[in-house]
Motif scaffolding. Structure first.
Motif, PDB file in Angstrom:
ATOM      1  N   GLY A 178     -10.436   9.169  14.244  1.00  0.00           N
ATOM      2  CA  GLY A 178     -10.948   8.452  13.086  1.00  0.00           C
ATOM      3  C   GLY A 178     -10.117   7.215  12.811  1.00  0.00           C
ATOM      4  N   THR A 179      -9.996   6.874  11.543  1.00  0.00           N
ATOM      5  CA  THR A 179      -9.255   5.681  11.136  1.00  0.00           C
ATOM      6  C   THR A 179      -8.122   6.072  10.202  1.00  0.00           C
ATOM      7  OG1 THR A 179     -10.606   5.301   9.159  1.00  0.00           O
ATOM      8  CG2 THR A 179     -11.405   4.315  11.225  1.00  0.00           C
ATOM      9  N   ALA A 223      -7.828   5.047   7.187  1.00  0.00           N
ATOM     10  CA  ALA A 223      -8.469   5.316   5.898  1.00  0.00           C
ATOM     11  C   ALA A 223      -9.261   6.622   5.912  1.00  0.00           C
ATOM     12  CB  ALA A 223      -9.385   4.160   5.518  1.00  0.00           C
ATOM     13  N   GLU A 224      -9.868   6.965   7.056  1.00  0.00           N
ATOM     14  CA  GLU A 224     -10.666   8.184   7.157  1.00  0.00           C
ATOM     15  C   GLU A 224     -10.337   8.936   8.445  1.00  0.00           C
ATOM     16  OE1 GLU A 224     -14.845   7.608   6.678  1.00  0.00           O
ATOM     17  OE2 GLU A 224     -14.647   7.105   4.568  1.00  0.00           O
ATOM     18  N   PRO A 225      -9.156   9.565   8.492  1.00  0.00           N
ATOM     19  CA  PRO A 225      -8.820  10.335   9.683  1.00  0.00           C
ATOM     20  C   PRO A 225      -9.730  11.561   9.786  1.00  0.00           C
ATOM     21  CG  PRO A 225      -7.149  10.629   7.993  1.00  0.00           C
ATOM     22  CD  PRO A 225      -8.122   9.614   7.474  1.00  0.00           C
ATOM     23  N   ARG A 226     -10.020  11.968  11.022  1.00  0.00           N
ATOM     24  CA  ARG A 226     -10.874  13.122  11.260  1.00  0.00           C
ATOM     25  C   ARG A 226     -10.325  13.924  12.421  1.00  0.00           C
ATOM     26  NH1 ARG A 226     -12.282  11.991   6.892  1.00  0.00           N
ATOM     27  NH2 ARG A 226     -14.332  11.366   6.188  1.00  0.00           N
ATOM     28  N   ILE A 228     -18.037  17.093   4.645  1.00  0.00           N
ATOM     29  CA  ILE A 228     -18.241  15.875   5.439  1.00  0.00           C
ATOM     30  C   ILE A 228     -18.951  16.143   6.755  1.00  0.00           C
ATOM     31  CG2 ILE A 228     -16.289  14.638   4.407  1.00  0.00           C
ATOM     32  CD1 ILE A 228     -14.811  15.224   7.114  1.00  0.00           C
ATOM     33  N   ARG A 259     -15.605  21.070   5.501  1.00  0.00           N
ATOM     34  CA  ARG A 259     -14.585  20.190   4.924  1.00  0.00           C
ATOM     35  C   ARG A 259     -13.368  20.038   5.833  1.00  0.00           C
ATOM     36  NH1 ARG A 259     -17.789  22.553   1.460  1.00  0.00           N
ATOM     37  NH2 ARG A 259     -18.228  21.566  -0.544  1.00  0.00           N
ATOM     38  N   GLN A 265     -11.520  16.791   7.670  1.00  0.00           N
ATOM     39  CA  GLN A 265     -10.783  15.765   6.920  1.00  0.00           C
ATOM     40  C   GLN A 265      -9.382  16.218   6.526  1.00  0.00           C
ATOM     41  OE1 GLN A 265     -12.673  15.102   2.963  1.00  0.00           O
ATOM     42  NE2 GLN A 265     -13.696  17.055   3.380  1.00  0.00           N
ATOM     43  N   ASN A 317      -0.305  13.265   6.637  1.00  0.00           N
ATOM     44  CA  ASN A 317      -1.116  12.088   6.321  1.00  0.00           C
ATOM     45  C   ASN A 317      -0.267  11.185   5.426  1.00  0.00           C
ATOM     46  OD1 ASN A 317      -2.961  10.203   5.437  1.00  0.00           O
ATOM     47  ND2 ASN A 317      -4.560  11.692   4.969  1.00  0.00           N
ATOM     48  N   SER A 377      -5.366  10.220  -0.064  1.00  0.00           N
ATOM     49  CA  SER A 377      -6.011   9.858  -1.328  1.00  0.00           C
ATOM     50  C   SER A 377      -5.395  10.713  -2.442  1.00  0.00           C
ATOM     51  CB  SER A 377      -7.509  10.135  -1.248  1.00  0.00           C
ATOM     52  OG  SER A 377      -7.740  11.544  -1.139  1.00  0.00           O
TER      53      SER A 377
END
Length: 145
Positions: free
Chosen positions: A30-31, A33-36, A95, A121, A124, A129, A133
């Motif tokens: 992922g990124t 901002a949005e690791p996966r 997600i 879920r 995510q 991390n 958030s």
């Protein structure tokens, strides 16, 4: 990488890589901002060679690892349930569109406790991390009982 057979034990899908008998079941993608989590077809034993290959990044930044549930030795365990799994299901949005292809599901504490809701879920959840958030921090913070 060495293939390992899943033990007949309940696994914590959010174990630290340094936990005894830990296995890698996903790679962080992922990124920022949005690791996966990208799930492996088979869990792999976490070896010193893999840890060295990850350097200078910590293993928990790139690997999602599972290990036998520490039960009473874990700050999230209330004597019966994993409160982290409960908070993930209660507070994080689903997600995944379908159940992720997870190799540890049949032995996973979160699956046994929360079922499909936890799995939807799980991609995510990132152990180390450095850009979490506020919601991720709230969910990861152990509750006092």
């Amino acid at each position: 990488m060495e293939n390992i057979a899943a033990e007949k034990t309940t696994l914590c899908p959010s174990a630290r890589p340094e936990s005894e008998d830990s296995v890698i079941f996903g790679i962080i993608s992922g990124t920022v901002a949005e690791p996966r989590v990208a799930y492996l077809k088979q869990p792999q034993k976490l070896t010193n060679e893999l840890i060295a290959k990850a350097s200078p990044i910590t293993p928990a930044e790139i690997f999602r690892t599972a290990a036998p549930c520490a039960t009473k030795g874990c700050q999230h365990f209330d004597g019966q349930d994993c409160r982290l799994a409960t908070r993930i299901v209660q507070k994080l949005p689903a997600i995944a569109q379908e159940l992720p292809p997870c190799a540890i599901r049949r032995d996973c504490r979160w699956w046994k406790q929360e079922g499909k809701a936890a799995c939807m879920r799980c991609p995510q959840v990132i152990t180390d991390n450095y850009n979490p958030s506020e919601l991720a921090i709230e969910v990861a913070t152990p509750t006092v009982s």
